[in-house]
Design a protein around this motif. Structure first.
Motif, PDB file in Angstrom:
ATOM      1  N   ALA A   1       0.846  -1.232   0.201  1.00 27.32           N
ATOM      2  CA  ALA A   1      -0.096  -0.037   0.042  1.00 27.32           C
ATOM      3  C   ALA A   1       0.864   1.315  -0.116  1.00 27.32           C
ATOM      4  N   ASN A   2       2.186   1.067   0.166  1.00 33.79           N
ATOM      5  CA  ASN A   2       3.014   2.373   0.303  1.00 33.79           C
ATOM      6  C   ASN A   2       4.321   2.036  -0.692  1.00 33.79           C
ATOM      7  N   THR A   3       4.072   1.225  -1.582  1.00 36.54           N
ATOM      8  CA  THR A   3       5.554   0.776  -2.211  1.00 36.54           C
ATOM      9  C   THR A   3       6.471   2.072  -2.692  1.00 36.54           C
ATOM     10  N   PRO A   4       7.650   1.817  -2.647  1.00 40.79           N
ATOM     11  CA  PRO A   4       8.475   2.646  -3.189  1.00 40.79           C
ATOM     12  C   PRO A   4       8.831   2.507  -4.808  1.00 40.79           C
ATOM     13  N   ASN A   5       8.466   1.664  -5.164  1.00 46.95           N
ATOM     14  CA  ASN A   5       8.696   1.151  -6.629  1.00 46.95           C
ATOM     15  C   ASN A   5       8.096   1.817  -7.596  1.00 46.95           C
ATOM     16  N   SER A   6       8.334   1.981  -9.013  1.00 44.86           N
ATOM     17  CA  SER A   6       7.401   2.515  -9.784  1.00 44.86           C
ATOM     18  C   SER A   6       7.186   1.567 -11.089  1.00 44.86           C
ATOM     19  N   VAL A   7       6.282   2.080 -11.831  1.00 40.67           N
ATOM     20  CA  VAL A   7       5.895   1.031 -13.122  1.00 40.67           C
ATOM     21  C   VAL A   7       6.510   1.847 -14.416  1.00 40.67           C
ATOM     22  N   PHE A   8       7.030   0.840 -15.270  1.00 40.47           N
ATOM     23  CA  PHE A   8       7.242   1.521 -16.733  1.00 40.47           C
ATOM     24  C   PHE A   8       6.877   0.755 -17.733  1.00 40.47           C
ATOM     25  N   CYS A   9       6.538   0.995 -18.654  1.00 38.68           N
ATOM     26  CA  CYS A   9       5.968   0.181 -19.791  1.00 38.68           C
ATOM     27  C   CYS A   9       7.034   0.055 -20.964  1.00 38.68           C
ATOM     28  N   TYR A  10       7.135  -1.254 -21.034  1.00 35.97           N
ATOM     29  CA  TYR A  10       8.315  -2.039 -22.133  1.00 35.97           C
ATOM     30  C   TYR A  10       7.481  -3.005 -22.972  1.00 35.97           C
ATOM     31  N   HIS A  11       7.639  -2.786 -24.099  1.00 35.86           N
ATOM     32  CA  HIS A  11       7.063  -3.693 -25.262  1.00 35.86           C
ATOM     33  C   HIS A  11       5.758  -3.866 -24.879  1.00 35.86           C
TER      34      HIS A  11
ATOM     35  N   GLY B   1       3.090  -3.136 -18.734  1.00 31.31           N
ATOM     36  CA  GLY B   1       3.959  -2.520 -17.447  1.00 31.31           C
ATOM     37  C   GLY B   1       4.724  -3.627 -16.680  1.00 31.31           C
ATOM     38  N   HIS B   2       5.897  -3.078 -16.311  1.00 29.69           N
ATOM     39  CA  HIS B   2       6.952  -3.706 -15.462  1.00 29.69           C
ATOM     40  C   HIS B   2       7.113  -2.846 -14.524  1.00 29.69           C
ATOM     41  N   THR B   3       7.448  -3.510 -13.160  1.00 29.91           N
ATOM     42  CA  THR B   3       7.740  -2.920 -11.963  1.00 29.91           C
ATOM     43  C   THR B   3       9.270  -2.752 -12.205  1.00 29.91           C
ATOM     44  N   VAL B   4       9.650  -1.583 -11.670  1.00 29.65           N
ATOM     45  CA  VAL B   4      10.836  -1.109 -11.524  1.00 29.65           C
ATOM     46  C   VAL B   4      11.581  -0.691  -9.919  1.00 29.65           C
ATOM     47  N   THR B   5      12.333  -1.411  -9.560  1.00 30.55           N
ATOM     48  CA  THR B   5      12.743  -1.222  -7.903  1.00 30.55           C
ATOM     49  C   THR B   5      13.226   0.208  -7.713  1.00 30.55           C
TER      50      THR B   5
ATOM     51  N   LEU C   1      17.367   6.019 -13.061  1.00 35.30           N
ATOM     52  CA  LEU C   1      18.115   5.506 -14.432  1.00 35.30           C
ATOM     53  C   LEU C   1      16.897   4.891 -15.350  1.00 35.30           C
ATOM     54  N   ALA C   2      15.927   4.497 -14.875  1.00 30.01           N
ATOM     55  CA  ALA C   2      14.829   4.054 -15.693  1.00 30.01           C
ATOM     56  C   ALA C   2      14.244   5.288 -16.468  1.00 30.01           C
ATOM     57  N   ALA C   3      13.985   6.266 -15.508  1.00 31.87           N
ATOM     58  CA  ALA C   3      13.263   7.480 -15.947  1.00 31.87           C
ATOM     59  C   ALA C   3      14.199   8.539 -17.054  1.00 31.87           C
ATOM     60  N   GLN C   4      15.479   8.281 -16.869  1.00 35.29           N
ATOM     61  CA  GLN C   4      16.670   9.033 -17.775  1.00 35.29           C
ATOM     62  C   GLN C   4      16.272  10.498 -17.542  1.00 35.29           C
ATOM     63  N   PHE C   5      16.340  10.600 -16.219  1.00 36.29           N
ATOM     64  CA  PHE C   5      15.995  11.962 -15.827  1.00 36.29           C
ATOM     65  C   PHE C   5      17.126  12.537 -14.934  1.00 36.29           C
ATOM     66  N   PRO C   6      18.144  13.067 -14.967  1.00 38.16           N
ATOM     67  CA  PRO C   6      19.278  13.441 -13.806  1.00 38.16           C
ATOM     68  C   PRO C   6      18.686  14.119 -12.837  1.00 38.16           C
TER      69      PRO C   6
END
Length: 642
Positions: free
Chosen positions: A608-618, A621-625, A631-636
């Motif tokens: 209910a309070n996850t720190p992980n995010s969800v990204f879309c590949y192929h 949706g995939h969970t990214v820790t 790094l996945a967001a490619q946003f420094p």
């Protein structure tokens, strides 16, 4: 000419003979024909079933008597320290207090606590030294009062030196006495009402000795409050009658109240009751100086003032915390029933902890706990047990970081960037927005700020609520095609948690614990032990204040260490020591590692309070820790760590 009306309260430490004195006064005034006793359960002002069973005063009760053309409202208050909050609640409506001191026991620590309360409420005091038939040395008793309370405690039964003793208190009176050989009653009344003199009477309530003189002194020197035409009043108690009718107990300090009258809080009075112990008559109106119980009012509270200041915050607050466990009903039904007690006794500190999913209450002592258990059974058919409740810790951060949250399952898209910064101690969680409209449209920014404020954010050390943190929105991304309502809420929650996990990795999260501010009254001989105890509790204290055989020690200590100390004080001081405390502030936890280990909290497993995010590949949706999200967001990072 209207009869003078004065409200007096009888106050004492337990077993001083206070209720016996009230019975004696009512009996001698002809208001009761049978003289009851506390120990036999038939005292007029201990009418409740629990009081008869226990042989002690638990609730404050009202009676009326007349003496020498004065109408007295007489309030008998509890003497046991566990019910001291009831006593303090009554002080704000008194014109005078009668402090009953047992000649056997002398000045107890609790008596001195009461004396300090009288000073806080600026109450003029009459002292009745009871049981003097057992201790005959009146001079020694008076000296103890003068040394322990005030040098201006004067013997008002010493007729030979009466005026001479009074004249020493005030230069103008001394001149008057030297010129006339006497002092007027008005001048004496002024000294008493301004707390410059405390009259002392001696006697035995059980043997009706000295009680007539006490009442004669109150009638002679007591002053009624000045008349006022406009209505004003002070609430001092909320209760419910046997039929469940809610009663607001009010002292009228100006004007009148009438049936169907609308009060300043926009509620109307249904009925005016004039109580004498547990019996009442109804009236269509009541005037200044009277104490009434009003029906029809649902939002009133103890201490409330109508066209009158509210009562000061209570000094005597509950000191022990317990968890209440219903035995014969679910916890939410039990909470609904307990709301009546919360209404009647705000100082019971009855609370529902969402974080711990339990009902917690704070009380003065174990006797109150036993009474509460009986009361719940008899009033609500609620069977309960109690055990020690948990301390409610909090979590904060010690350095700043940029946090990133991303939510992008198929056909959804949102990304947020926050700056997490430590806030001042006691500031709570503060939200700010410094995101440019060129980066993110206003409607999306509003959704993010709403989402931030709609949730209690938990720390990642032990899962306790976050505090003293500033969260600033600094950036984000949306999709013109795929972003829909709710996407930014998901990204927001995940972003805050992601930042906290980054800080945990860098040992920049901190557990906080509540600290008590305490004041301890006890015998000087016990000071060494107490100072050692406080040091063992990881607490701190100021220089002790020593007066005669007594000492006052003030300081602060962790709630987790001190919450049961009141019981220890009672034990080793044989009931003489008095510990007062209140929550002062949150500080870094003194045993952080131990508490975190006990909590065994896994922030990644808290879905209910996850720190992980969800990204879309192929196309899925995939969970990214959390540690891979930047790094996945490619946003420094705009605000990298040092």
């Amino acid at each position: 000419m209207m009869m003078k009306k004065i409200t007096i309260g009888l106050v004492a430490h337990v077993d001083a003979g206070k209720t016996t004195l009230s019975e004696a006064l009512l009996y001698q005034a002809g208001d009761i024909r049978k003289w009851g006793r506390v120990d036999t359960g038939d005292a007029f002002l201990d009418p409740e079933k629990l009081e008869k069973q226990r042989g002690i005063t638990i609730f404050s009760h009202l009676a009326h008597l007349e003496k020498a053309g004065v109408q007295f409202n007489l309030i008998d208050t509890p003497g046991h320290i566990d019910f001291a909050t009831q006593t303090e609640a009554s002080l704000n409506i008194l014109d005078y207090v009668v402090l009953v001191v047992s000649a056997n026991d002398g000045l107890t620590s609790y008596t001195k606590v009461l004396w300090d309360l009288f000073a806080k409420y600026q109450l003029p005091v009459f002292i009745f030294v009871n049981k003097t038939d057992l201790v005959a040395d009146k001079t020694k008793l008076l000296q103890a009062l003068q040394e322990g309370l005030s040098e201006n405690c004067l013997d008002f039964t010493d007729q030979d030196n009466f005026y001479e003793n009074l004249a020493t208190v005030d230069e103008k009176l001394l001149d008057e006495y030297l010129a006339t050989g006497t002092i007027t009653d008005n001048a004496i009344s002024r000294l008493i009402s301004h707390r410059l003199v405390t009259p002392v009477y001696f006697g035995s309530a059980l043997k009706l000795q000295g009680t007539e003189e006490l009442m004669a002194g109150l009638a002679r020197f007591g002053r009624a409050i000045p008349d006022k035409d406009d209505f004003s009043g002070q609430v001092y108690k909320i209760s419910h009658d046997p039929k469940g009718e809610r009663l607001t107990w009010l002292k009228i300090t100006g004007g009148k109240v009438r049936n169907r009258m609308e009060l300043p809080n926009s509620e109307k009075i249904n009925q005016i009751r004039i109580y004498n112990a547990n019996k009442f008559t109804t009236s269509t109106e009541a005037g200044m100086g009277e104490i009434v119980a009003l029906t029809g009012l649902q939002t009133t509270y103890p201490g409330q003032g109508f066209n009158h200041r509210d009562a000061p915050h209570a000094s005597l607050i509950p000191t022990l915390r317990y968890r209440l466990k219903p035995q014969n009903m679910d916890i939410h039904t039990a909470w609904d029933k307990l709301s009546l007690l919360k209404d009647e006794e705000p100082q019971l500190h009855l609370t529902w902890s969402e974080a711990l999913q339990e009902i917690q209450l704070e009380i003065m002592g174990p006797v109150q706990l036993e009474i509460l258990q009986q009361e719940l059974q008899e009033r609500f058919d609620l069977q309960v047990s109690f055990d020690e409740g948990g301390v409610l810790y909090k979590e904060t951060i010690t350095r700043s970081i940029e946090a990133v949250g991303h939510f992008e399952p198929l056909r959804h898209y949102s990304e947020v960037h926050f700056l997490l910064e430590p806030g001042p101690r006691g500031s709570g969680v503060v939200f700010a927005n410094e995101c440019s409209l060129e980066i993110l449209a206003n409607n999306w920014q509003q959704q993010i700020m709403t989402a931030l404020a709609s949730k209690e954010h938990l720390g990642v050390l032990a899962g306790y609520g976050l505090t003293d943190v500033k969260i600033t929105l600094i950036g984000g991304r949306a999709s013109n095609v795929h972003t829909v309502g709710g996407d930014f809420r998901e990204a927001t929650y995940r972003g805050v948690r992601q930042g906290l996990m980054e800080l945990k990795l860098r040992n920049a999260c901190q557990l906080l614990e509540p600290w008590y501010k305490f004041k301890l009254h006890l015998n000087q001989q016990l000071l060494g032990r107490v100072m050692t105890d406080i040091q063992k509790m990881h607490g701190e204290f100021f220089e002790p204040i020593i007066t005669g055989d007594s000492v006052i020690l003030e300081g602060q200590a962790p709630v987790s260490e001190m919450r049961d100390y009141a019981n220890e004080v009672r034990g080793y001081s044989h009931g003489e020591g008095q510990l007062e405390y209140s929550v002062a502030e949150y500080r870094p936890c003194h045993n952080e590692a131990e508490i975190i280990k006990q909590a065994a909290y896994n922030p990644v497993a808290d879905l209910a309070n996850t720190p992980n995010s969800v990204f879309c590949y192929h196309g899925a949706g995939h969970t990214v820790t959390w540690d891979q999200v930047p790094l996945a967001a490619q946003f420094p990072y705009q605000y990298p760590l040092d």
